[in-house]
Design an enzyme around this catalytic site. Structure first.
Site, PDB file in Angstrom:
ATOM      1  N   HIS A 171       0.810  -1.221   0.000  1.00  0.00           N
ATOM      2  CA  HIS A 171       0.000   0.000   0.000  1.00  0.00           C
ATOM      3  C   HIS A 171       0.843   1.271   0.000  1.00  0.00           C
ATOM      4  O   HIS A 171       0.318   2.369   0.192  1.00  0.00           O
ATOM      5  CB  HIS A 171      -0.952   0.013   1.204  1.00  0.00           C
ATOM      6  CG  HIS A 171      -0.288  -0.322   2.501  1.00  0.00           C
ATOM      7  ND1 HIS A 171      -0.769  -1.289   3.351  1.00  0.00           N
ATOM      8  CD2 HIS A 171       0.830   0.162   3.085  1.00  0.00           C
ATOM      9  CE1 HIS A 171       0.023  -1.373   4.408  1.00  0.00           C
ATOM     10  NE2 HIS A 171       0.992  -0.500   4.259  1.00  0.00           N
ATOM     11  N   HIS A 201       8.865  -0.441  -2.332  1.00  0.00           N
ATOM     12  CA  HIS A 201       9.439   0.449  -1.326  1.00  0.00           C
ATOM     13  C   HIS A 201      10.478   1.404  -1.908  1.00  0.00           C
ATOM     14  O   HIS A 201      11.044   2.212  -1.171  1.00  0.00           O
ATOM     15  CB  HIS A 201      10.050  -0.329  -0.147  1.00  0.00           C
ATOM     16  CG  HIS A 201       9.026  -0.977   0.727  1.00  0.00           C
ATOM     17  ND1 HIS A 201       9.352  -1.707   1.849  1.00  0.00           N
ATOM     18  CD2 HIS A 201       7.682  -1.012   0.656  1.00  0.00           C
ATOM     19  CE1 HIS A 201       8.262  -2.160   2.423  1.00  0.00           C
ATOM     20  NE2 HIS A 201       7.230  -1.748   1.712  1.00  0.00           N
ATOM     21  N   TYR A 258      17.272   2.141   2.977  1.00  0.00           N
ATOM     22  CA  TYR A 258      17.538   1.588   1.648  1.00  0.00           C
ATOM     23  C   TYR A 258      18.666   2.321   0.939  1.00  0.00           C
ATOM     24  O   TYR A 258      19.109   1.883  -0.124  1.00  0.00           O
ATOM     25  CB  TYR A 258      16.287   1.672   0.764  1.00  0.00           C
ATOM     26  CG  TYR A 258      15.063   1.047   1.347  1.00  0.00           C
ATOM     27  CD1 TYR A 258      15.152  -0.068   2.182  1.00  0.00           C
ATOM     28  CD2 TYR A 258      13.796   1.555   1.073  1.00  0.00           C
ATOM     29  CE1 TYR A 258      14.030  -0.643   2.720  1.00  0.00           C
ATOM     30  CE2 TYR A 258      12.661   0.980   1.604  1.00  0.00           C
ATOM     31  CZ  TYR A 258      12.781  -0.117   2.433  1.00  0.00           C
ATOM     32  OH  TYR A 258      11.658  -0.684   2.966  1.00  0.00           O
TER      33      TYR A 258
END
Length: 488
Positions: A171, A201, A258
């Protein structure tokens, strides 16, 4: 219509309830069967009681069954939805705790970075078991909808090695779009049209239109910097927006782990995160939140059961993809969303074998992706770094190759910015030994890893992280909820 949906990991009680009520918002789905399965009989009992209460309160003919026998639940199922967390919070705690000893500070640790990679090693053997069962006992042509993280690795394994029709669902895109619509002053998120593409992501809003008017970088930066809340909570995302020219879907805390630039030194971490909520960058924030949520649910279960007696309100149907995909496949009402699938030409400047997240349309013919999207070069470069890690991680999990696993962790952007090769090698040994109960493919590698750890001279430290908070007690949570209710 009558068909069967199996939910694996249904003991994820709140999320299972949301999927259940969303699906029952589709009028044609009143007569379907939900088969719940989980390794926890306790959790299964709780969620079945809640769903039974919903069925009873809404006078529905819907059938709900629950069993710890996964093959029984999957038998004859047309759709299989996975929301499993292999190893539970016990293994997850090690995903955060052990890397901290080597200076790696994660907010979530469930997608890449050291924690996400080990999470994938635990999940992938189980995902392949699911796929075997789907092939053998589910309805012919059954579809596997994966909600479990690490999204790209799980989906990659299911498609490439499980040989099952699989789509990964998240989502993050919807939430990012809601933020953008808000800062631009839209009355509804529906006023915003966008193309968002990349990998899970790390998806990028590469085209934005508000009521048909194109929105450029400068206007979006100004809107975020003027927002009284997001300007403080999303400092890192805004900085990436300024430098890359496009906004990332992922939360401030997730995005920070990340990339190799923002969490590599404690002083940098505190500069870029916000502690008003875990999702903005708190050390181990999602672990704390998950622990508190579990404790709260166990204690306040009677209230959750009572709330299940309320009528289902279609107006409150969530934007989780699952119910909308099923509706499109079964009724041919077209749905547009963002899906995790094998690239195969969808994004021109990412590898063909990668699991990408990009726009697609669903109807009775299936999921049809919009092909030929090209990412901005900086976005593609950032995605490529993660894709290379994901590919090695999947291959290591399939083969039980601890040397390849270490190379995957070494090539992770944040790990590489913080740790030396010697530290990475020892850290992986330590994580594999600690999580051996959930890593059957590494059983032969564990004795040698233990021997290396007994002789290692690599120094570690006991470190809580740059921005760690303690798990709150039930009493503290009650007091906080009461204060929020009074203030609101």
């Amino acid at each position: 219509m009558s068909f069967k949906i199996a939910i694996v990991g249904a003991g994820s009680v709140g999320f299972t309830k949301k999927l259940f009520t969303d699906i029952l918002c589709v009028p044609e789905f009143r007569d379907i069967e939900f088969a719940l399965t989980d390794v926890s009989e306790h959790n299964l009992g709780m969620i079945k009681a809640i769903l039974d209460r919903i069925v009873e309160a809404n006078k529905l003919p819907t059938k709900v069954t629950a069993t710890t026998n996964r093959r029984e639940a999957l038998a004859g199922a047309r759709y299989i939805i996975s929301c499993v967390r292999v190893g539970g919070l016990e293994a997850y705690a090690d995903d955060i705790r052990i890397p901290l000893k080597y200076g790696i500070d994660q907010c979530v640790g469930d997608t890449i970075c050291a924690g996400g990679i080990l999470y994938g090693q635990r999940n992938i053997p189980v995902i392949l078991d699911f796929c075997r069962d789907i092939r053998e006992v589910a309805e012919t042509g059954a579809r596997f909808l994966n909600y479990a993280n690490p999204m790209a690795m799980n989906t990659w394994a299911a498609i490439e090695y499980g040989k099952v029709d699989t789509v990964g669902l998240c989502h993050g895109v919807q939430h990012g779009a809601e933020q953008i619509a808000e800062v631009l002053g839209a009355k509804s998120p529906k006023e915003l049209d966008y193309v968002c593409s990349g990998i899970n992501h790390q998806t990028w809003f590469i085209e934005l239109r508000l009521n048909g008017r194109p929105i450029g970088k400068d206007e979006l930066v100004a809107a975020f910097e003027a927002h009284p809340v997001y300007s403080k909570q999303e400092k890192l995302r805004i900085d990436v927006l300024k430098r890359f020219g496009v906004y990332s879907t992922e939360s401030n805390g997730h995005l920070s782990e990340y990339l190799p630039w923002y969490r590599k030194r404690p002083d940098e971490i505190t500069r870029w995160i916000d502690m008003s909520d875990w999702i903005h960058g708190e050390t181990g924030g999602y672990l704390r939140y998950s622990t508190e949520t579990r404790n709260w649910f166990e204690t306040e279960y009677p209230q959750f059961l009572e709330a299940a007696s309320k009528p289902i309100d279609p107006a409150r149907r969530s934007n989780e993809h699952a119910s909308h995909i099923l509706e499109a496949l079964e009724t041919n009402r077209v749905y547009r969303g963002h899906f995790n699938v094998k690239n195969d030409g969808v994004i021109t400047n990412l590898p063909q074998d990668a699991i990408i997240e990009s726009p697609g349309f669903v109807d009775r013919f299936g999921i049809n992706m919009a092909a030929g999207i090209t990412l901005p070069e900086a976005c593609a470069a950032t995605c490529m770094a993660s894709i290379n890690v994901q590919r090695m991680s999947v291959h290591a999990a399939i083969a039980g190759d601890i040397d390849l696993l270490k190379l995957a962790v070494l090539h992770d952007p944040l790990v590489g910015a913080v740790s030396t090769p010697e530290e990475v090698w020892q850290m992986v040994d330590e994580m594999v030994v600690a999580q051996a109960a959930w890593l059957p493919q590494y059983a032969d590698a564990v004795p040698a890893a233990k021997a290396r750890l007994s002789k290692s001279k690599v120094k570690t430290r006991e470190w809580a992280g740059a921005a760690r908070r303690s798990v709150r007690s039930i009493e503290e949570l009650r007091a906080e909820k009461a204060a929020l209710k009074q203030a609101g």
